[in-house]
Design a protein around this motif. Structure first.
Motif, mmCIF file in Angstrom:
data_model
loop_
_atom_site.group_PDB
_atom_site.id
_atom_site.type_symbol
_atom_site.label_atom_id
_atom_site.label_comp_id
_atom_site.label_asym_id
_atom_site.label_seq_id
_atom_site.Cartn_x
_atom_site.Cartn_y
_atom_site.Cartn_z
ATOM 1 N N GLU A 240 -6.418 -6.055 6.659
ATOM 2 C CA GLU A 240 -5.784 -7.002 5.745
ATOM 3 C C GLU A 240 -5.503 -6.410 4.370
ATOM 4 N N GLY A 241 -5.855 -5.141 4.164
ATOM 5 C CA GLY A 241 -5.690 -4.534 2.843
ATOM 6 C C GLY A 241 -4.302 -3.959 2.639
ATOM 7 N N TYR A 242 -3.321 -4.842 2.506
ATOM 8 C CA TYR A 242 -1.937 -4.419 2.353
ATOM 9 C C TYR A 242 -1.618 -4.066 0.904
ATOM 10 N N LEU A 243 -0.957 -2.929 0.709
ATOM 11 C CA LEU A 243 -0.383 -2.591 -0.590
ATOM 12 C C LEU A 243 1.051 -3.077 -0.616
ATOM 13 N N LEU A 244 1.360 -3.972 -1.575
ATOM 14 C CA LEU A 244 2.707 -4.511 -1.717
ATOM 15 C C LEU A 244 3.202 -4.291 -3.137
ATOM 16 N N THR A 245 4.512 -4.155 -3.302
ATOM 17 C CA THR A 245 5.057 -3.949 -4.633
ATOM 18 C C THR A 245 4.814 -5.169 -5.513
ATOM 19 N N THR A 246 4.605 -4.927 -6.793
ATOM 20 C CA THR A 246 4.400 -6.024 -7.737
ATOM 21 C C THR A 246 5.718 -6.543 -8.303
ATOM 22 N N ASP A 247 6.804 -5.824 -8.045
ATOM 23 C CA ASP A 247 8.126 -6.247 -8.517
ATOM 24 C C ASP A 247 9.176 -5.692 -7.571
ATOM 25 N N VAL A 248 9.759 -6.551 -6.753
ATOM 26 C CA VAL A 248 10.694 -6.093 -5.717
ATOM 27 C C VAL A 248 11.968 -5.491 -6.304
ATOM 28 N N GLU A 249 12.261 -5.782 -7.562
ATOM 29 C CA GLU A 249 13.507 -5.287 -8.162
ATOM 30 C C GLU A 249 13.305 -4.032 -9.006
ATOM 31 N N SER A 250 12.100 -3.484 -8.984
ATOM 32 C CA SER A 250 11.820 -2.281 -9.773
ATOM 33 C C SER A 250 11.370 -1.152 -8.860
ATOM 34 N N LYS A 251 12.037 -0.006 -8.973
ATOM 35 C CA LYS A 251 11.659 1.142 -8.147
ATOM 36 C C LYS A 251 10.399 1.829 -8.656
ATOM 37 N N SER A 252 10.004 1.536 -9.893
ATOM 38 C CA SER A 252 8.836 2.193 -10.478
ATOM 39 C C SER A 252 7.631 1.272 -10.629
ATOM 40 N N ALA A 253 7.761 0.028 -10.204
ATOM 41 C CA ALA A 253 6.649 -0.919 -10.334
ATOM 42 C C ALA A 253 5.471 -0.480 -9.469
ATOM 43 N N PRO A 254 4.229 -0.672 -9.958
ATOM 44 C CA PRO A 254 3.057 -0.301 -9.144
ATOM 45 C C PRO A 254 2.918 -1.187 -7.923
ATOM 46 N N TRP A 255 2.220 -0.683 -6.932
ATOM 47 C CA TRP A 255 1.934 -1.441 -5.717
ATOM 48 C C TRP A 255 0.483 -1.894 -5.764
ATOM 49 N N LYS A 256 0.221 -3.105 -5.312
ATOM 50 C CA LYS A 256 -1.102 -3.713 -5.469
ATOM 51 C C LYS A 256 -1.661 -4.163 -4.130
ATOM 52 N N CYS A 257 -2.949 -3.900 -3.925
ATOM 53 C CA CYS A 257 -3.627 -4.346 -2.705
ATOM 54 C C CYS A 257 -3.842 -5.851 -2.780
ATOM 55 N N ARG A 259 -5.891 -7.532 -1.244
ATOM 56 C CA ARG A 259 -7.297 -7.911 -1.038
ATOM 57 C C ARG A 259 -8.173 -7.529 -2.229
ATOM 58 N N CYS A 260 -8.115 -6.237 -2.643
ATOM 59 C CA CYS A 260 -9.030 -5.801 -3.717
ATOM 60 C C CYS A 260 -8.339 -5.627 -5.069
ATOM 61 N N GLY A 261 -7.014 -5.674 -5.090
ATOM 62 C CA GLY A 261 -6.298 -5.569 -6.352
ATOM 63 C C GLY A 261 -6.047 -4.150 -6.821
ATOM 64 N N LEU A 262 -6.398 -3.144 -6.031
ATOM 65 C CA LEU A 262 -6.179 -1.754 -6.413
ATOM 66 C C LEU A 262 -4.692 -1.498 -6.638
ATOM 67 N N LEU A 263 -4.375 -0.811 -7.749
ATOM 68 C CA LEU A 263 -2.987 -0.474 -8.060
ATOM 69 C C LEU A 263 -2.682 0.963 -7.650
ATOM 70 N N THR A 264 -1.522 1.183 -7.070
ATOM 71 C CA THR A 264 -1.051 2.507 -6.672
ATOM 72 C C THR A 264 0.358 2.691 -7.207
ATOM 73 N N THR A 265 0.683 3.860 -7.718
ATOM 74 C CA THR A 265 2.011 4.094 -8.292
ATOM 75 C C THR A 265 3.065 4.153 -7.191
ATOM 76 N N ALA A 266 4.295 3.809 -7.558
ATOM 77 C CA ALA A 266 5.415 3.885 -6.614
ATOM 78 C C ALA A 266 5.634 5.326 -6.156
ATOM 79 N N GLU A 267 5.376 6.282 -7.065
ATOM 80 C CA GLU A 267 5.528 7.701 -6.720
ATOM 81 C C GLU A 267 4.577 8.087 -5.600
ATOM 82 N N ASP A 268 3.353 7.572 -5.644
ATOM 83 C CA ASP A 268 2.374 7.880 -4.583
ATOM 84 C C ASP A 268 2.794 7.253 -3.263
#
Length: 275
Positions: A240-257, A259-268
């Motif tokens: 259930e730990g899905y990383l989803l974009t925080t802003d669908v209209e931004s190519k550089s927006a971070p992605w967020k889990c 479940r736990c809220g972990l942020l990952t960069t779009a570059e990663d």
């Protein structure tokens, strides 16, 4: 549209053992050299003051970039009604000029070479032909082949298209409904693979067609709960730990889990997809 040397009639790879007696470009045999397709450009290639060397028959030969635009210019010369239909299509030349390196490459391999064959050719027409092909040509079922259909190319893109299309080597295109299409509803196709993630789709669509898709699928981070673009969170490591974009209209927006809220960069995220 550069390629390794091929026969200009049937598009099969050649080894240079046979040349067209008229223009000296490689062909399969005399039958191909006299074929109706090659006749379109043969006389123009014959008049070229800038002679082309054919020594490497495996690597990409930039001069082949001029063939498709030249054939399209012959359409303007001999089939004005078809050329008029192309006037409704976009060429994105204004945007394409901003990539100076690529633009200059095409100016050398197309405009400069074709002008040495026919000084009456205009840069604006050659640029228009190249832009039309770059923006509107579709890959066929043949290896590396492309085709341009004036009416079909008017169709808009959607990452949730209601139609699928196939282009065949015999110069025909087939369009098939994937869902029930209501009267008055726009018919859409996908310019790229719908199986790619949202970041890759955005990059490809903007890189060639200079727009960002805003279809219903692209505006939903879960993509209708398909989670096509989702990555598994490396901290949760649970289904259930899905990383989803925080802003669908931004190519550089971070992605967020989720479940736990972990942020990952779009570059990663992109780096993971291209591994």
């Amino acid at each position: 549209m550069g390629c390794s040397p091929v026969c200009l009639e049937c598009l099969k790879p050649v080894d240079g053992s046979f040349r067209c007696e008229n223009c000296n470009w490689p062909a399969c045999d005399q039958e191909c050299a006299e074929g109706n397709v090659h006749k379109i450009e043969c006389e123009t290639l014959k008049k070229a003051k800038e002679k082309v060397e054919f020594t490497n028959f495996k690597d990409t030969h930039d001069t082949y970039r001029c063939i498709a635009p030249l054939r399209l210019l012959k359409v303007k010369e001999k089939a004005s009604e078809t050329w008029e239909r192309l006037s409704y299509l976009m060429d994105h030349n204004e945007e394409r000029r901003k990539d100076v390196e690529v633009w200059d490459k095409y100016q050398r391999s197309i405009n400069k070479f074709l002008k040495s064959s026919d000084p009456n050719l205009k840069d604006e027409d050659m640029d228009r032909a190249m832009g039309l092909l770059w923006t509107n040509a579709f890959a066929t079922s043949g290896e590396g082949d492309q085709a341009l259909f004036p009416t079909f190319s008017l169709m808009n893109h959607s990452c949730q298209p209601n139609c699928a299309h196939s282009v065949f080597p015999n110069k025909t295109v087939a369009l098939q409904a994937r869902v029930k299409i209501l009267a008055g509803e726009e018919i859409t196709i996908s310019y790229i693979s719908t199986l790619q993630g949202s970041l890759k789709r955005r990059m490809k669509l903007h890189g060639k067609w200079y727009f960002y898709c805003k279809c219903a699928r692209c505006m939903d981070p879960t993509e209708f709960n398909s989670f096509t673009s989702a990555h598994l969170c490396q901290a949760c490591l649970c289904p259930e730990g899905y990383l989803l974009t925080t802003d669908v209209e931004s190519k550089s927006a971070p992605w967020k889990c989720v479940r736990c809220g972990l942020l990952t960069t779009a570059e990663d995220v992109i780096a993971t997809e291209t591994q």
